[in-house]
Write an enzyme that holds these catalytic residues in place. Sequence first.
Site, short mmCIF file in Angstrom:
data_model
loop_
_atom_site.label_atom_id
_atom_site.label_comp_id
_atom_site.label_asym_id
_atom_site.label_seq_id
_atom_site.Cartn_x
_atom_site.Cartn_y
_atom_site.Cartn_z
N GLN A 1 38.71 38.55 44.82
CA GLN A 1 40.11 38.86 44.56
C GLN A 1 40.38 40.33 44.86
O GLN A 1 39.57 41.19 44.54
CB GLN A 1 40.46 38.58 43.10
CG GLN A 1 41.94 38.80 42.77
CD GLN A 1 42.22 38.59 41.29
OE1 GLN A 1 42.01 39.48 40.48
NE2 GLN A 1 42.68 37.39 40.94
N SER B 1 47.62 40.60 40.63
CA SER B 1 46.76 39.93 41.61
C SER B 1 47.51 39.81 42.93
O SER B 1 48.68 39.43 42.95
CB SER B 1 46.36 38.55 41.11
OG SER B 1 45.66 38.64 39.89
N ASP C 1 40.69 33.62 37.12
CA ASP C 1 41.59 34.78 37.22
C ASP C 1 41.52 35.66 35.97
O ASP C 1 42.08 36.74 35.95
CB ASP C 1 43.03 34.28 37.43
CG ASP C 1 43.97 35.38 37.91
OD1 ASP C 1 43.50 36.30 38.59
OD2 ASP C 1 45.16 35.31 37.61
#
Length: 293
Positions: free
Chosen positions: A282, A232, A208
Amino acid sequence: MSTQTPDLTRWLHDLLQVEAVEENYFRGMATPQGRGRSFGGQVIGQALMSAIKTVGEDRPVHSLHAYFMRPGDATKPVLYHVERDRDGRSFATRRVIAVQSGKPILNLAASFHDREVGLSQQADMPDVVGPEGLENQVQLGERYADQLPEAYLNWLRLPRPIELRPVELRPPFNREPRAPVQHVWMRVHGDLGDQHSMHRAALSYVSDFGLLGTAVLPWAKTFIDPDMQFASLDHAVWFHDDFRMDEWQLYAMDSPWTGGARGFNRGQIFSRDGRLVASTAQEGLVRQVTPKD
């Protein structure tokens, strides 16, 4: 840093562990000395470890898909409820709900697969320089200290178990707009042990870092800019092969699309010997806002 390495590695190892509190319920610890929002990679890593606890080490995870629903509170532990959807002959599936203060903050689905022999091919590893000789983010922060906000410098100086060495200088160290592609060498300081599940949870944690920022490289934006809001929205990881996160891995990222206040990003993670060990994807919020006075 070397004197801190064992403590930092233990910090990450302990952070990713979860405690069984009831059948199919697990508790993940709060971020030590944490404040503000929880780091998304931490919640994903703990949720994955909760699912792994119900499957076992002999059937490794091969993919996970997560949706962030609410910001987490870094000062509070997280409760994880695991649904054992299926245990088949070669695959198992799990669903995990992460709960804080009585409300879900993340949903995660994970699939596990017995080890099998089969046809094999992979993408080529990008031809980039190795990590030796590259500066990590802390060193870059010191080199560009006169151009960076004090709050960001203090954040960079916090001891971390993960070392990141960018191949290309990215914002806020370089404010030149460029194509939405970046490469970062990454590893965990110290020995993380031999459990495959811990290395996969650690990769989930670090995957991430920086991925969402790829979508705004053409505008040279970063999360410290007061006119930008980042968050996110979802995150996916596919695990292709075994690896060690306490050895250098290359994170190759690109963003094929940005629009409508969202950015879509992809990642490929290669070991030093050129194996494609994992892939990521993502989508996140990349919203332009009016800076607060």
